[in-house]
Write a protein that holds these residues in place. Structure first.
Motif, PDB file in Angstrom:
ATOM      1  N   MET A 180       0.835  -1.213   0.000  1.00 64.37           N
ATOM      2  CA  MET A 180       0.000   0.000   0.000  1.00 64.37           C
ATOM      3  C   MET A 180       0.866   1.258   0.000  1.00 64.37           C
ATOM      4  O   MET A 180       0.587   2.224  -0.703  1.00 64.37           O
ATOM      5  N   THR A 181       1.933   1.253   0.833  1.00 66.03           N
ATOM      6  CA  THR A 181       2.696   2.468   1.105  1.00 66.03           C
ATOM      7  C   THR A 181       3.493   2.941  -0.112  1.00 66.03           C
ATOM      8  O   THR A 181       4.204   2.151  -0.739  1.00 66.03           O
ATOM      9  N   GLY A 186       2.289   6.882   3.489  1.00 62.51           N
ATOM     10  CA  GLY A 186       1.864   5.539   3.882  1.00 62.51           C
ATOM     11  C   GLY A 186       0.551   5.578   4.642  1.00 62.51           C
ATOM     12  O   GLY A 186      -0.354   4.792   4.372  1.00 62.51           O
ATOM     13  N   SER A 187       0.443   6.504   5.582  1.00 66.63           N
ATOM     14  CA  SER A 187      -0.800   6.591   6.353  1.00 66.63           C
ATOM     15  C   SER A 187      -1.935   7.032   5.443  1.00 66.63           C
ATOM     16  O   SER A 187      -3.035   6.489   5.480  1.00 66.63           O
ATOM     17  N   SER A 218       7.000  -5.610   2.048  1.00 66.68           N
ATOM     18  CA  SER A 218       7.730  -6.630   2.813  1.00 66.68           C
ATOM     19  C   SER A 218       7.479  -8.013   2.249  1.00 66.68           C
ATOM     20  O   SER A 218       6.467  -8.246   1.579  1.00 66.68           O
TER      21      SER A 218
END
Ligand SMILES: Cc1cc2nc3c(=O)[nH]c(=O)nc-3n(C[C@H](O)[C@H](O)[C@H](O)COP(=O)(O)OP(=O)(O)OC[C@H]3O[C@@H](n4cnc5c(N)ncnc54)[C@H](O)[C@@H]3O)c2cc1C
Length: 548
Positions: A180-181, A186-187, A218
């Motif tokens: 997502m980030t 990222g938030s 990751s």
């Protein structure tokens, strides 16, 4: 060389011990929260985690992953090479179904059983928990697209780890990651710039081409990823496999691996999608609501992981103190050390008991809307507070070992480097607190359910009653809410932990918690419990005894 001295007063290494059987809080909690049926499985993993897996944990972190972008002939391969110990850890985790038990065996208590299993292995090695956790969490999001779930779920819930770099359909098991980030945020994922173009008509389950990047991705050797990208109708969620349907590698290009503070066994990559093939999960423009199911479950795992990190730190510290002497007495007999250790044990017990109760809400939430609402608020509250407690607990536990604690072989440095991570990812502290405010605003029923959970503890301890009353009053004040969010969420967490401890905890621990955390008879550092607490008893109950 002849020996110059005799080695004295060094404790035996805490190894070859049963992580489950020696944890009274965990064993009682598993029964209480409905997973007694998993006892045998937990006993087995408890012994395995305390055995050879400890060596794998060391090796996997001492030999971090290596990025291989190309093969020797110059073909792009985008692979990461891991030490064999990493694969052993994943094999063990998958074999015990830490990645899929509740989906494969959806019986009452399955999330609790799985939480306890994850808690055991996360104590030994946190890095491999990342792909395990993401795989577990991907399933409820994947179910937004039944035909994709039907294709992928059997691979995901398989208990046979398959490290081969092959299309998922040819493997005995598959792991799933999440991307997502992006660089710019990222938030705030709605600021994502990665684009998705429909191939054909598009729509739910349809094929798309993804172009852009992810700044943190990751475990990039997972077989597929849940990815957010901007489609014509807005931010959408996609399932992006490492291989295309024609058997070629997907255009998923690894740029770099992050050189991280901790979590070093695990690879976290920067990745570019150059027209990568993916399929839409759910509706276009509904990316956040679709992926939120995955995010919620990974937040539960942050809670479990932090509770595990604290438990292992406390296990190491209490073990050391009962074997090490200073000034003519064991450390565990020194009143000030007893206070420090007991204070750490209180924090660890509060975390463990909370994470098990929370996991039960995931079991019951499948059938009970009230439990779903409780989980909505309690997950965020626990994620904020339990993850926030991990770094100071680990730092203090490290100091209990003196200089030995600062040395890599003691395991504490690894626990210390790991400690800030759970608070940071999957919604960092502030973002989680703002999420609690959002839940309070949008679904006030969820806050009612949170207090309904605390209510049965009413009357058990006047300090808890007074704390809850004051908190309820504070929640009626809507002024400057955002700036007060951390304070409110911390107090929600303390109220929940206090209620669980007075109902189910060790009486001495509940007493210490109410006196220190609720009534404020406590300093700012650990080791400041008030007089009259049975510190020695608390430590004795928490310490893991080595088998004779
Ligand atoms: C080891 C590691 C692995 C990761 N793996 C993955 C992965 O696999 N997939 C993935 O998608 N991401 C991954 N991440 C990224 C992680 O989820 C993000 O770093 C995190 O969500 C924060 O985003 P950011 O770094 O952009 O910080 P920002 O969003 O810029 O936030 C910075 C700070 O500002 C605070 N903040 C943000 N908004 C507000 C606000 N409105 N009010 C007050 N404070 C605010 C945040 O709490 C934070 O403290 C990983 C991160 C790490 C460290």
């Amino acid at each position: 060389m002849p020996p110059t001295h005799e080695v004295l007063n060094q404790p035996p290494t805490l190894e070859r011990y049963d992580l489950f059987g020696t944890d009274a809080v965990l064993t009682a909690g598993v029964e209480r929260e409905g997973a007694g049926w998993a006892r045998e499985r937990l006993e087995r993993l408890g012994v395995e985690a305390g055995g050879e897996a400890m060596g794998w944990a060391r090796l996997a972190n001492a030999n971090p992953p290596i990025l291989r972008t190309h093969d020797r002939f110059g073909h792009r391969i985008d692979e990461v090479e891991f030490h064999p110990a990493w694969h052993e850890l994943l094999r063990l985790a998958v074999h015990h179904e830490l990645h899929g038990l509740p989906w494969r065996e959806p019986r009452p208590g399955a999330h609790v059983a799985r939480a306890a299993l994850f808690f055991l292995l996360a104590q030994i090695e946190a890095g491999h928990g990342c792909p395990i956790s993401m795989t577990y969490s991907a399933v409820p999001a994947l179910r937004a697209q039944p035909e994709l779930a039907a294709e992928w779920e059997p691979r995901i819930v398989s208990n046979r780890y398959d490290a081969r770099v092959r299309p998922a359909a040819e493997k005995t098991g598959a792991l799933v990651g999440m991307a997502m980030t992006e660089k710019q945020g990222g938030s705030d994922v709605r600021a994502n710039t990665t684009r998705a173009r429909a191939l054909g008509t598009g729509g739910p389950g349809g094929e798309y081409e993804i172009t852009g990047h992810k700044w943190f991705c990751s475990a990039p050797m997972c077989d597929a990823f849940l990815v957010l990208a901007q489609a014509e109708r807005g931010l959408s969620c996609f399932l992006l496999p490492r291989w295309r349907p024609d058997g070629t590698r997907n255009r998923f290009h690894l740029q770099r691996l992050k050189d991280k503070l901790g979590n070093r066994s695990n690879a976290s990559s920067e990745v570019e999608f150059d027209g990568a093939w993916a399929r839409l999960l759910g509706e276009e423009g509904r990316g956040v609501p679709t992926i939120i199911e995955m995010v919620t479950h990974t937040r539960l795992d942050c809670v479990i992981g932090s509770a595990a990190g604290m438990r292992q730190a406390v296990a190491q510290a209490t073990h050391h103190a009962v074997h090490r002497r200073a000034f003519g007495k064991l450390l565990s007999e020194q009143p000030l050390m007893q206070n420090v250790l007991a204070d750490l044990c209180v924090e660890s017990e509060a975390a463990t008991i909370t994470m098990l109760r929370l996991a039960r809400a995931y079991d019951e939430g499948a059938r009970d809307e009230r439990q779903r609402r409780f989980a909505r608020v309690a997950t965020a509250v626990a994620k904020y507070w339990i993850c926030k407690r991990q770094p100071p607990v680990v730092a203090e536990a490290l100091e209990c070992l003196g200089g030995n604690g600062y040395v890599e072989e003691s395991v504490l440095p690894r626990l210390y480097r790991e400690a800030p991570l759970n608070s940071l990812w999957e919604g960092s502290g502030n973002v989680i607190c703002l999420d609690v405010l959002r839940a309070m605003g949008r679904t006030p029923d969820a806050v009612d359910e949170f207090f309904a959970e605390i209510a049965p503890a009413g009357g058990a301890d006047p300090r808890l009653d007074a704390f809850v009353l004051a908190l309820r009053r504070e929640l009626t004040d809507f002024s400057a809410l955002e700036g007060r969010a951390r304070r409110l969420v911390e107090r929600l967490a303390l109220a929940l932990q206090g209620s669980l401890l007075v109902r189910h905890g060790d009486p001495a621990v509940a007493e210490a918690f109410c006196a220190s955390r609720l009534a404020g008879d406590h300093g700012l550092a650990f080791g400041t419990l008030p007089a009259g607490i049975d510190c020695a008893g608390i430590v004795e109950r928490a310490r893991p005894a080595l088998a004779a």
